[in-house]
Design a protein around this motif. Structure first.
Motif, short mmCIF file in Angstrom:
data_model
loop_
_atom_site.label_atom_id
_atom_site.label_comp_id
_atom_site.label_asym_id
_atom_site.label_seq_id
_atom_site.Cartn_x
_atom_site.Cartn_y
_atom_site.Cartn_z
N PRO A 188 4.38 -6.75 -9.53
CA PRO A 188 5.15 -5.83 -8.68
C PRO A 188 4.98 -4.38 -9.10
O PRO A 188 5.06 -4.04 -10.28
CB PRO A 188 6.59 -6.31 -8.89
CG PRO A 188 6.47 -7.73 -9.32
CD PRO A 188 5.21 -7.82 -10.12
N GLY A 189 4.73 -3.53 -8.13
CA GLY A 189 4.59 -2.10 -8.39
C GLY A 189 3.21 -1.66 -8.81
O GLY A 189 2.92 -0.45 -8.84
N TYR A 190 2.33 -2.61 -9.15
CA TYR A 190 1.03 -2.23 -9.69
C TYR A 190 0.15 -1.54 -8.64
O TYR A 190 -0.54 -0.57 -8.94
CB TYR A 190 0.31 -3.46 -10.25
CG TYR A 190 -1.06 -3.14 -10.82
CD1 TYR A 190 -1.18 -2.50 -12.05
CD2 TYR A 190 -2.22 -3.46 -10.12
CE1 TYR A 190 -2.42 -2.19 -12.58
CE2 TYR A 190 -3.47 -3.16 -10.64
CZ TYR A 190 -3.56 -2.53 -11.87
OH TYR A 190 -4.80 -2.22 -12.37
N THR A 192 1.00 0.32 -6.06
CA THR A 192 1.44 1.71 -5.89
C THR A 192 0.98 2.57 -7.06
O THR A 192 0.53 3.71 -6.89
CB THR A 192 2.97 1.77 -5.76
OG1 THR A 192 3.37 0.98 -4.63
CG2 THR A 192 3.45 3.20 -5.58
N TYR A 193 1.09 2.02 -8.26
CA TYR A 193 0.66 2.72 -9.47
C TYR A 193 -0.85 3.01 -9.41
O TYR A 193 -1.30 4.10 -9.74
CB TYR A 193 1.01 1.86 -10.68
CG TYR A 193 0.84 2.53 -12.03
CD1 TYR A 193 1.78 3.44 -12.50
CD2 TYR A 193 -0.24 2.21 -12.85
CE1 TYR A 193 1.64 4.03 -13.74
CE2 TYR A 193 -0.38 2.80 -14.10
CZ TYR A 193 0.56 3.71 -14.54
OH TYR A 193 0.41 4.30 -15.77
N LYS A 229 7.30 -2.68 -15.08
CA LYS A 229 7.45 -1.74 -13.97
C LYS A 229 8.02 -0.39 -14.43
O LYS A 229 8.41 0.43 -13.61
CB LYS A 229 8.31 -2.31 -12.84
CG LYS A 229 7.71 -3.53 -12.16
CD LYS A 229 8.53 -3.98 -10.98
CE LYS A 229 9.88 -4.50 -11.42
NZ LYS A 229 10.68 -5.00 -10.27
#
Length: 253
Positions: A188-190, A192-193, A229
């Motif tokens: 999760p969030g990777y 976007t990162y 995250k």
């Protein structure tokens, strides 16, 4: 006199006939088709050239290739001609990694001209899978073009020790370190990162904010990240500021 009268009548008739033809001649000139475009990049070049400005082959290429580097050019443009050689050098250097493409975006019948309204030429964009393009804003030398593409290819560095964090921070003025569980394919969030890392390269490829990851609990705890995250920013003075836990630590410098 009769002879000269006949000559004058014939001449007058010829002039009147030519005048009558002028509108059709002018119309024929105005509606004549432009000469077909020629290749901008020579045959045998490492750059795939689309002189007719057709965008469909590029869409097809993006279904097969992870990365495309596209140069939108105008064949009459002196800057396009100047960048052409540098673009070819970069294409040759990265021939086994990245497809380089040239598109005549000035050809009036091409889909490129009808889709994009560029204010200047050439325009250089890297396309990564199904993401929007990343625009190259630097000086288009072969070295800088290669550097830009390689940074887009590898926007995130995995840091596996305190020493590697120290070395990474020493090389770059601005560093972001994220904590992700890489045991799963897409934590999760990777995503976007990852995209943020590439956008930073686009924004300033000479001195970008460099993104990295730690995935060892000991390292993440030393950096004040007790959960995934989370991420920290390394300031120029060597302090780490955790965006999530707001804790400053001074363990590396």
């Amino acid at each position: 006199m009769a002879r000269y009268s006949r000559i004058c009548v014939c001449t007058t008739g010829l002039i009147l006939s030519l005048l009558a033809l002028l509108p059709s001649l002018r119309q024929a000139t105005l509606t004549s088709h432009a000469k077909p475009p020629r290749r901008f990049f020579p045959a045998g070049s490492a750059v795939i050239d689309f002189p007719y400005g057709n965008m469909n082959p590029i869409v097809d290429l993006l279904q097969k290739e992870e990365i495309l580097f596209v140069m939108y050019y105008a064949p009459w443009c002196a800057q396009s001609v100047s960048v052409r050689e540098e673009f070819q050098k970069a294409a040759k250097y990265l021939i086994d990694k990245v497809k380089f493409v040239g598109v005549n975006c000035w050809w009036p019948e091409g889909s490129c001209r009808n889709t994009y309204k560029f204010l200047k030429y050439p325009e250089l964009y890297v396309y990564h899978t199904n993401l929007d393009g990343f625009r190259f804003n630097g000086i288009p030398t072969a070295d800088e073009l290669v550097r830009f593409v390689e940074d887009i290819l590898y926007p995130i560095t995995l840091l596996h020790s305190v020493e590697s964090i120290n070395n990474f921070s020493a090389l770059h003025d601005n560093v972001v370190i994220g904590n992700f569980d890489l045991s799963t394919p897409t934590p999760p969030g990777y995503k976007t990162y990852y995209i943020s890392a590439m956008r930073m390269i686009e924004w300033n490829h000479l001195q970008p904010v460099k993104f990295s990851i730690v995935n060892k609990p000991l390292l993440s705890q030393l950096l004040g990240m007790n959960d995934t995250k989370q991420f920290v920013i390394l300031n120029l003075n060597g302090s780490f500021v955790s965006i999530c836990v707001q804790k400053k630590i001074f363990i590396l410098k």
